[in-house]
Write an enzyme that holds these catalytic residues in place. Structure first.
Site, PDB file in Angstrom:
ATOM      1  N   TYR A 126       0.838  -1.204   0.000  1.00 18.87           N
ATOM      2  CA  TYR A 126       0.000   0.000   0.000  1.00 18.87           C
ATOM      3  C   TYR A 126       0.870   1.251   0.000  1.00 18.87           C
ATOM      4  CZ  TYR A 126      -3.180   3.634   1.672  1.00 18.87           C
ATOM      5  OH  TYR A 126      -3.886   4.810   1.816  1.00 18.87           O
ATOM      6  N   TRP A 151      -5.253   7.868   9.215  1.00 18.22           N
ATOM      7  CA  TRP A 151      -6.296   7.480  10.165  1.00 18.22           C
ATOM      8  C   TRP A 151      -7.606   8.212   9.876  1.00 18.22           C
ATOM      9  CZ3 TRP A 151      -4.295   6.347  15.791  1.00 18.22           C
ATOM     10  CH2 TRP A 151      -3.117   5.592  15.717  1.00 18.22           C
TER      11      TRP A 151
END
Length: 280
Positions: A126, A151
């Protein structure tokens, strides 16, 4: 009238951008996978030539971190080739390009917040594919904003929503306590983009809410603010193995934003409060 082309419009950030621009004199062209495959250069060129947007905001990405490990080619197409194609189209039409990137471009081994000029060293598929996307934007786009965030939560599937769901049927939830970062509201990030969009303040930015915590701290704060009695059991990363390596420390400092604008994202606890009041 200014035209904005948003890819990944059904994701958390895409939805937040639509909220931030609501009521303004702009024409938003919302696209997601059914309307536009960003990995297809011909399709990208066709839609950009047809609509001639002033700004392209790429919110499309393959963010399933563990799945990326086993589906490298798909992750590279979406996270790297997609931004490349949009960059080529943006350069041809003179559009500004916003590319959303991630804290995963760093190693996660630092002992201080990462700034935009720190050395990148992704430790997962990723992270490496998102970094390749950054590089393609820098290579092919003339006017671009690369924003690294982390996040993220908003309207849709996210950590906060998952914790609230688990609280409905669990007295205790086990959450990793040795990974640190900053929970970031998609709405706050959208406001940052809204501030940068009309400017020529191009380059790489970090865009996260202020402060830091662990995932376990984040969960505990969610339960506290939501009035849930569910307890958090603090565990280590070793107790919760995953296919993709997670950064142990991925706190980002919004240095370029602070040096070049007056805009500040909210403290993460305050932004969380806004989010919870809207969904509870």
């Amino acid at each position: 009238m200014k035209k904005l082309l948003i890819t990944g419009c059904n994701g958390q950030l895409g939805r937040a951008l639509n909220r931030v621009y609501e009521g303004e004199q702009v024409h938003i062209i919302n696209t997601d996978v059914p309307e536009l495959d960003i990995t297809d250069l011909d399709a990208v060129m066709h839609i950009v030539r047809e609509h001639k947007p002033h700004v392209i905001m790429n919110c499309g990405a393959m963010t399933a971190v563990d799945l990326c490990e086993s589906e490298y080619e798909k992750a590279f197409r979406i996270n790297a080739i997609g931004p490349r194609n949009l960059s080529i189209a943006a350069r041809e039409t003179g559009a500004k390009l916003f590319q959303i990137s991630t804290d995963y471009v760093f190693s996660g081994n630092a002992d201080h917040p990462y700034v935009e000029t720190d050395v990148v060293d992704p430790q997962s598929v990723y992270g490496s594919t998102k970094l390749a996307g950054e590089q393609f934007v820098r290579d092919f786009a003339d006017r671009y904003f690369i924003i690294r965030t982390a996040w993220l939560y908003g309207e849709g599937k996210n950590f906060a929503a998952t914790m609230l769901r688990l609280a409905e049927s669990n007295d205790t939830v086990r959450v990793v306590s040795d990974q640190f970062g900053t929970p970031t509201s998609a709405l706050e990030l959208a406001k940052m983009i809204h501030v940068l969009e009309p400017t020529e303040n191009y380059g790489i930015f970090h865009g996260t809410c202020e402060g830091r915590c662990s995932w376990a701290d984040f969960a505990a704060e969610i339960f506290r603010q939501a009035g849930k009695r569910t307890k958090v059991e603090y565990i280590t990363t070793a107790e919760y193995p995953t296919p993709a390596k997670r950064p142990a420390y991925s706190v980002l400092e919004n240095r370029m934003l602070h040096l070049t604008t007056d805009f500040r994202l909210q403290q993460w606890q305050d932004a969380l409060s806004v989010y919870l009041k809207e969904i509870l």
